[in-house]
Structure formats: C-alpha cells, structure tokens
Design an enzyme around this catalytic site. Structure first.
Site, PDB file in Angstrom:
ATOM      1  N   GLU A  59       0.619  -1.267   0.078  1.00 43.69           N
ATOM      2  CA  GLU A  59      -0.184  -0.074  -0.135  1.00 43.69           C
ATOM      3  C   GLU A  59       0.995   1.181   0.147  1.00 43.69           C
ATOM      4  OE1 GLU A  59      -2.518  -2.863   2.588  1.00 43.69           O
ATOM      5  OE2 GLU A  59      -0.181  -2.609   2.174  1.00 43.69           O
ATOM      6  N   CYS A  87      -2.451  -2.533   7.329  1.00 44.73           N
ATOM      7  CA  CYS A  87      -1.659  -2.538   8.777  1.00 44.73           C
ATOM      8  C   CYS A  87      -1.820  -1.207   9.172  1.00 44.73           C
ATOM      9  CB  CYS A  87      -0.256  -2.864   8.569  1.00 44.73           C
ATOM     10  SG  CYS A  87       1.048  -1.748   8.175  1.00 44.73           S
TER      11      CYS A  87
END
Length: 152
Positions: A59, A87
């Site tokens: 990401e 996360c």
C-alpha cells in the site's frame, strides 16, 4: 469512468495476483492497486525482502507511485485494492492521503496461520477498528488465503 462503474472485484483480484507473483519471486505476499475514477493509476507489491525497508508495504509503495503519477499527495476519490487488510502504518498513510475506501481480500484471521497478520501491531499500538477512519470493505475474489500466503 465513475466509481459506480468500477469493477471492484477485478481490481482486487489484480492486487491478489500481484501478491501471489511477489511471493513466487521471493517477496512477501502482498499487492495493492490504486484506482482513481475507476482507472488503475498505481500497482505495487511488498518490497521489504528486496529493499530491507520495513515501510516498503504494498500500500505504501502504491501510494508513492499514485502520488507521482497524479502529481499530488491528495488521493481524494481514489480507491485502494489491497490483497490483505492494511496494517496501522498503511491505514494511517491512506487516511493522510485522503483515500476514499479500501477493498481487501484477506483479513488478519486469514493471514495469522502464515505469520502475516498485523493484528499484533494493532494491539501493540492499542488501536481498534471498531469505527474505522475510512470504509474498509472485505470482498471475496474466489482465491484462497493458502494460495496467497501458504503453499497452495
């Protein structure tokens, strides 16, 4: 193309395929695609193994690529497709970038048996997702967690 016509499943499946290919190439099994107005503007994989950089999550790399491609740090209206649940670091960056929503294929429970869950990090930071800061939408793309994280 507007977001309403976006094929969320196809873009998420692309992120999952990126994760599988990265694992096959010796990397960690995570991939991400960022789409703006239904068009993919960034694709990335987890680069921790290759770069030795603990922030080189799929990401994060996709955010960097999308920001360069769009020539702005403002990703308002963009949607992230991530193979796994983001996360805390990635989620914070997605919020800072003003991403509209995240679609993901596998949650922390799916990743846990393979040592790939970020749940311990959420707990260590005392973070909860009872009220997520942006829409986090799990979508089944017909691929098993074992075929991404394990041997299958």
């Amino acid at each position: 193309m507007t977001d309403t016509s976006t094929d969320h499943a196809a873009l998420l499946l692309e992120a999952v395929r990126l994760a599988q290919a990265n694992r096959a190439n010796g990397g960690r099994p995570f991939g991400a695609v960022i789409a703006c107005e239904g068009r993919a503007v960034a694709r990335a994989v987890n680069g921790i193994v290759q770069s030795h950089d603990p922030t080189s999550h799929a990401e994060m790399e996709a955010i960097r690529e999308a920001s360069r491609a769009l020539r702005t740090p403002d990703l308002s209206g963009c949607v992230v497709y991530a193979s796994g649940h983001p996360c805390p670091m990635c989620l914070a960056a997605l919020v800072i970038g003003k991403v509209k929503a995240v679609y993901y294929a596998f949650d922390n429970a799916d990743a846990e048996p393979y040592g790939m869950s970020s749940d311990a990090t959420y707990r260590a930071l005392r973070l909860t997702l009872e009220r997520p800061p942006l829409p986090l939408i799990r979508l089944d793309v017909g691929v098993s967690a074992d075929s991404v994280y394990g041997g299958g």
